[in-house]
Design an enzyme around this catalytic site. Sequence first.
Site, mmCIF file in Angstrom:
data_model
loop_
_atom_site.group_PDB
_atom_site.id
_atom_site.type_symbol
_atom_site.label_atom_id
_atom_site.label_comp_id
_atom_site.label_asym_id
_atom_site.label_seq_id
_atom_site.Cartn_x
_atom_site.Cartn_y
_atom_site.Cartn_z
ATOM 1 N N GLY A 1 0.834 -1.095 0.024
ATOM 2 C CA GLY A 1 -0.038 0.073 -0.004
ATOM 3 C C GLY A 1 0.723 1.100 0.150
ATOM 4 O O GLY A 1 2.025 1.326 0.147
ATOM 5 N N HIS A 2 0.281 2.300 -0.086
ATOM 6 C CA HIS A 2 0.679 3.631 -0.241
ATOM 7 C C HIS A 2 1.548 4.004 0.906
ATOM 8 O O HIS A 2 1.154 3.663 2.081
ATOM 9 C CB HIS A 2 -0.206 4.871 -0.497
ATOM 10 C CG HIS A 2 -1.247 4.879 0.582
ATOM 11 N ND1 HIS A 2 -1.010 5.582 1.599
ATOM 12 C CD2 HIS A 2 -2.551 4.263 0.953
ATOM 13 C CE1 HIS A 2 -2.020 5.590 2.607
ATOM 14 N NE2 HIS A 2 -3.042 4.711 2.049
ATOM 15 N N ASP A 3 2.674 4.618 0.910
ATOM 16 C CA ASP A 3 3.466 5.027 1.826
ATOM 17 C C ASP A 3 4.276 4.273 2.742
ATOM 18 O O ASP A 3 4.636 4.511 3.800
ATOM 19 C CB ASP A 3 2.748 6.188 2.609
ATOM 20 C CG ASP A 3 2.205 7.336 1.821
ATOM 21 O OD1 ASP A 3 3.215 8.224 1.424
ATOM 22 O OD2 ASP A 3 1.006 7.548 1.772
ATOM 23 N N ALA A 4 4.144 2.785 2.485
ATOM 24 C CA ALA A 4 4.631 1.773 2.794
ATOM 25 C C ALA A 4 6.457 1.812 2.721
ATOM 26 O O ALA A 4 6.851 2.309 1.761
ATOM 27 C CB ALA A 4 4.101 0.621 2.529
ATOM 28 N N HIS B 1 1.134 3.091 4.827
ATOM 29 C CA HIS B 1 1.816 3.524 5.864
ATOM 30 C C HIS B 1 2.323 2.349 6.916
ATOM 31 O O HIS B 1 3.038 2.708 7.952
ATOM 32 C CB HIS B 1 0.894 4.437 6.730
ATOM 33 C CG HIS B 1 0.736 5.691 6.143
ATOM 34 N ND1 HIS B 1 1.476 6.695 5.917
ATOM 35 C CD2 HIS B 1 -0.629 6.198 5.680
ATOM 36 C CE1 HIS B 1 1.073 7.805 5.252
ATOM 37 N NE2 HIS B 1 -0.378 7.458 4.892
#
Length: 211
Positions: free
Chosen positions: A133-136, A153
């Site tokens: 997922g995003h910003d991981a 995250h």
Amino acid sequence: MRLLLVIGGGSTALEIRECADLFYKDLFEKVYNVIGDNEKSTLSNIIHDSEVDSFIANNNEVAFIIGFTNQKLRKLFNEKLHACEPVSIVHPTAFISPSATIGEGSYVGATAVVSSNTRVGKGCIVNIGVSVGHDAVVGDDCIFNPGARISGHCQIGSRTLFGANSFIFQGRTVGEDCAIDALTYIDRDIEDKKLCTSNVGGMKVFKNRIF
């Protein structure tokens, strides 16, 4: 043109070999699998472990990617092949966001997704149908087996393995050298060197992962 060594002769290594043969013909003159001295294979272009040093010495521009999950062997081959270039192989059906980064020597399999602002470290295996997922932020040499889901995250430490169809809730942290069993739902932060499983009646965390 370069030569490519795919380290391993089965499982994910076969998928990497097929992807390279089909979609990386313009980058690699020939693709070889490296297997154990006592292993047998019906594949063409096979090199045994004991032949690797002489192969590198007799060829220029040798690249490599590691296609198995054993972390001790991964470290051994990274050291053995220090003079060669680690390269990433990405299946054309995978989606990698333009704002994401993938470290060298990583494999991203068919239909996998690496989302916005995500950072994946070196030498990772993001297998078939995985989503990150995003910003991981993912450390080096992490293994995501088919269908694993990493929410946005999340922070994942190096050398951690996620089993098939496992899931980590948004914003959670999993430490280094952990193993998350298949189908396990991670709803809390996990410290280093932990084994997590849902196969014993609810999610359990064991003290030390043994390699």
